[in-house]
Structures are given as C-alpha cells and as structure tokens.
Design an enzyme around this catalytic site. Structure first.
Site, PDB file in Angstrom:
ATOM      1  N   TRP A 153       0.823  -1.222   0.000  1.00  0.00           N
ATOM      2  CA  TRP A 153       0.000   0.000   0.000  1.00  0.00           C
ATOM      3  C   TRP A 153       0.852   1.266   0.000  1.00  0.00           C
ATOM      4  CZ3 TRP A 153      -4.574  -0.801   4.013  1.00  0.00           C
ATOM      5  CH2 TRP A 153      -5.366  -1.872   3.589  1.00  0.00           C
ATOM      6  N   GLU A 182      12.152   2.279  -3.270  1.00  0.00           N
ATOM      7  CA  GLU A 182      11.877   3.605  -2.699  1.00  0.00           C
ATOM      8  C   GLU A 182      12.672   3.820  -1.420  1.00  0.00           C
ATOM      9  OE1 GLU A 182       7.611   3.193  -2.823  1.00  0.00           O
ATOM     10  OE2 GLU A 182       7.768   3.202  -5.017  1.00  0.00           O
ATOM     11  N   GLY A 224       5.277   2.282 -10.705  1.00  0.00           N
ATOM     12  CA  GLY A 224       4.441   3.476 -10.719  1.00  0.00           C
ATOM     13  C   GLY A 224       4.477   4.248 -12.028  1.00  0.00           C
ATOM     14  N   GLY A 246       1.646  -2.462  -6.262  1.00  0.00           N
ATOM     15  CA  GLY A 246       1.549  -1.153  -5.623  1.00  0.00           C
ATOM     16  C   GLY A 246       0.186  -0.535  -5.853  1.00  0.00           C
ATOM     17  N   GLY A 247       0.124   0.398  -6.785  1.00  0.00           N
ATOM     18  CA  GLY A 247      -1.105   1.169  -7.021  1.00  0.00           C
ATOM     19  C   GLY A 247      -2.366   0.320  -7.144  1.00  0.00           C
TER      20      GLY A 247
HETATM   21  P1  13P Z   1       3.226  -0.182  -8.785  1.00  0.00           P
HETATM   22  O1  13P Z   1       2.436  -1.449  -8.870  1.00  0.00           O
HETATM   23  O2  13P Z   1       2.405   0.990  -8.333  1.00  0.00           O
HETATM   24  O3  13P Z   1       4.019   0.071 -10.024  1.00  0.00           O
HETATM   25  O4  13P Z   1       4.301  -0.392  -7.609  1.00  0.00           O
HETATM   26  C1  13P Z   1       5.021  -1.568  -7.567  1.00  0.00           C
HETATM   27  C2  13P Z   1       5.718  -1.627  -6.277  1.00  0.00           C
HETATM   28  O5  13P Z   1       6.581  -0.812  -5.980  1.00  0.00           O
HETATM   29  C3  13P Z   1       5.323  -2.670  -5.322  1.00  0.00           C
HETATM   30  O6  13P Z   1       6.205  -2.765  -4.270  1.00  0.00           O
END
Ligand code: 13P
Length: 252
Positions: A10, A99, A175, A236-237
C-alpha cells in the site's frame, strides 16, 4: 511446490479508516471465495497493523509491514522494530524496496541487518531487488540484481533463506505504467533462480517464490504470471482498489 503469492504494497496510502475498510473488503471477498492454495498478503502502513489481526480472518490471507528497523529496541525515535511488527500478528515485512533504497539511502549492508532482525523475530521477508533504467540500458541489470542479492540476502543460512520471498521490481516499471515485458520478467526471474541455485542448491531454488512488481495490474497480470519463473506479484497502485487487486489474484 513453491507458493504462489500476490502481495499488496500500500506504500504511504490509506488513513486508518480507509485502510481498515479496504482490508475488510479484501477479507470478506476471500472468506467467501478462498484463494485456492494461493496466498494473499497485504502490506499496510504501520498504523493499521495493530487492528488487522482481528479483521483478517480468511484463510490464505495475511498481513505485513513495509519496513522495519535493524536494531532490537532502544533510542531510535520514530522507528518500528521487527519485534513490534511481529507482536501485531503480522506475518511478513517488505525489505529493500527501491523507494527505501533511493529515498532513504538504505544500503545492501543495512538491508542484510534488517533482514536478519526480521527473521530473528519470526517474520517472513519479502526482499526486493531491481535495476534502474540507466542500469538496464547500460546492460548492467543482471550485475545490479546479483549484487543486491549477494550482499543483502545471500548472507543468510539456508535455514533462514527459505523463509524469504524475493520480489523483482525493475525501478523503471514502478508506478510508471510501463511493465517489464513477460520475456524481460522471465529472463530476470530465471537468472535470480540460477543465483539461488548457485548459493543454496537446486532444491532451495526450485522452492523459492519470486514475485514480479512494477505496474502490474489486472489487465497484464495473466501474461506476466504465465511465465514459469514468475510465482506471483508485488502490487503497488493496483492493490489499493479491491476489485483490481482481487482480479490480479484471480489471474495467478
Ligand atoms: P506499482 O504497482 O504501483 O508500479 O508499484 C510496484 C511496487 O513498488 C510494489 O512494491
């Protein structure tokens, strides 16, 4: 047979009420439609963890954190220990996310220490690795992933390593809406499995779950998951929307 897993990350989204509502919706879905031998993990901000053990009851569904400190306890203002995470009933923790490596300067050595501390407290580690675009364009992507794994994870004994899940997340796909192609994902996952084989042997390599992460959504999950070395996803998203997330699990 290695486990098939979809984990939601999340990130820094969802206040307390929003997060509990999403967790509840996901749990209710799987209470009625069990995930069929697959595992579903939601990795939430710390603020939700203490309330999730009462809320997550469906079998095959569990929850975890997105980071932990490398120390046991003490004067580390604002930090959260692996023992604290474990005490909430959480089963896993994501470590090494790009990140955290980029924005918070987490090094391979720090990640090795965090991983050891998480395992010491009985948490499973979802260990992330992946290259940035310039590294791929410079044909360094295999070297970067090798270094991240050798320094951050392969310091573990076999007994500890088997409690880890690896997530390959090419940073240029996180992302951005640009996913790795199924062929690029398979190529790197097969390479990672070879590295594991070199360090821990074929049996451990065959049993290690390797997730793909980076702009994975319901519309592209099936083609990514169809690869023999892709055992699920770290999302992620798309993990913030119940339908989308559950559809990704169904694609596995
Ligand atoms: P997204 O699915 O938003 O590209 O992010 C992937 C992610 O960093 C999962 O840890």
């Amino acid at each position: 047979m290695r486990k098939k897993i979809v984990a939601g990350n999340w990130k820094m989204n969802m206040d307390l009420n929003e997060g509990l509502a999403l967790a509840e919706a996901i749990n209710s879905h799987y209470a009625v439609n069990p995930p069929d031998g697959k595992e579903v993990i939601i990795c939430t901000p710390f603020i939700h963890l203490g309330m999730l053990s009462k809320l997550i009851t469906a079998s095959g569904v569990s929850f975890g954190a997105q980071n932990c400190n490398d120390h046991r306890s003490g004067a580390y203002t604002g930090e959260i220990s692996a023992a604290m995470i474990k005490s909430t009933g959480a089963g896993s923790v994501i470590l090494g996310h790009s990140e955290r490596r980029t924005l918070y300067g987490e090094t391979d050595e720090l990640l090795a220490a965090k991983t050891a501390e998480a395992l010491r407290n009985g948490l499973r580690v979802i260990f992330c690795c992946g290259e940035v675009l310039a590294e791929r364009e410079g044909n360094n992507h295999f070297g970067v992933v090798r270094r991240q794994l050798e320094k951050g994870l392969f310091t573990l004994t076999t007994e500890d390593f088997v409690k880890c899940i690896i997530a390959y997340e090419p940073v240029w796909a996180i992302g951005t809406g640009v996913t790795a192609s199924p062929a690029q994902a398979q190529e790197m996952h097969a390479f990672i499995r070879q590295l594991i084989e070199g360090r821990y042997g074929g049996e451990v390599a065959a049993e290690t779950t390797i997730l793909y992460g980076g702009s994975c959504k319901a519309s592209n999950a099936a083609e990514l998951f169809a690869n023999p070395d892709v055992d699920g996803g770290l999302i992620g998203g798309a993990s913030l929307i119940k339908e989308e997330f559950c559809n990704i699990v169904s694609a596995l």
